[in-house]
Design a protein around this motif. Sequence first.
Motif, short mmCIF file in Angstrom:
data_model
loop_
_atom_site.label_atom_id
_atom_site.label_comp_id
_atom_site.label_asym_id
_atom_site.label_seq_id
_atom_site.Cartn_x
_atom_site.Cartn_y
_atom_site.Cartn_z
N TYR A 135 42.78 44.30 36.56
CA TYR A 135 43.86 44.88 35.77
C TYR A 135 45.11 44.03 35.86
CZ TYR A 135 47.63 47.95 34.36
OH TYR A 135 48.75 48.46 33.77
N PHE A 136 45.49 43.62 37.06
CA PHE A 136 46.70 42.82 37.22
C PHE A 136 46.54 41.41 36.67
CE2 PHE A 136 47.66 46.03 40.57
CZ PHE A 136 48.74 46.58 39.92
N GLU A 137 45.36 40.83 36.78
CA GLU A 137 45.12 39.53 36.16
C GLU A 137 45.27 39.62 34.65
OE1 GLU A 137 41.26 38.30 37.43
OE2 GLU A 137 41.96 37.61 39.39
N TYR A 138 44.79 40.71 34.07
CA TYR A 138 44.91 40.91 32.64
C TYR A 138 46.38 41.08 32.25
CZ TYR A 138 44.25 43.04 28.05
OH TYR A 138 44.30 43.33 26.71
N GLN A 139 47.15 41.81 33.04
CA GLN A 139 48.57 41.99 32.76
C GLN A 139 49.33 40.68 32.85
OE1 GLN A 139 50.08 44.74 31.62
NE2 GLN A 139 48.05 45.66 31.54
N ILE A 140 48.98 39.83 33.79
CA ILE A 140 49.64 38.53 33.92
C ILE A 140 49.33 37.67 32.70
CG2 ILE A 140 49.61 36.37 35.24
CD1 ILE A 140 49.31 38.12 37.76
N GLU A 141 48.09 37.69 32.25
CA GLU A 141 47.72 36.92 31.05
C GLU A 141 48.48 37.42 29.82
OE1 GLU A 141 45.90 34.17 30.61
OE2 GLU A 141 45.79 34.10 32.80
#
Length: 148
Positions: A135-141
């Motif tokens: 989830y956080f990797e997706y938000q960073i992207e």
Amino acid sequence: MKNKTVAAWLAFVGGPLGLHRFYLHGMGDTLGWALPIPTALGLYGIQRVQQFGQDDQLSWVLIPLLGFTIAACALVAILYGLRQPQQWNARFNPQASADAPAGLTNWFTITAIAAALMVGAAVLMASLAYSFQHYFEYQIELAREISQ
């Protein structure tokens, strides 16, 4: 007579397939038939990761379903194992006396509780870590795309 030790082991080992529900409530139990659905979806998520890699967003949702189902069944095994014999027999063996042997706790029951606690906690933490990481990797992207 529904044995507490058998129910705890079935919830721990075969819980994601609903085996403990079928043992305690019969083949007509709706929740018993519903439990294999998130299990199968989670296994499909694992297959998608193997096929498409870790960037597959659908697998980010599906894999935790398997983990949460396993963790919930481990919790049910713990609850079954820790139930008082009088409560167990009153609920699942109403025709028997309150101190019937089917509701008693023995070392096999304690082993099921310990195994369910270890495996259930590990699977729950792994599922949470997997979910939050992706989830956080997706938000960073998304933030990188917006900033460019």
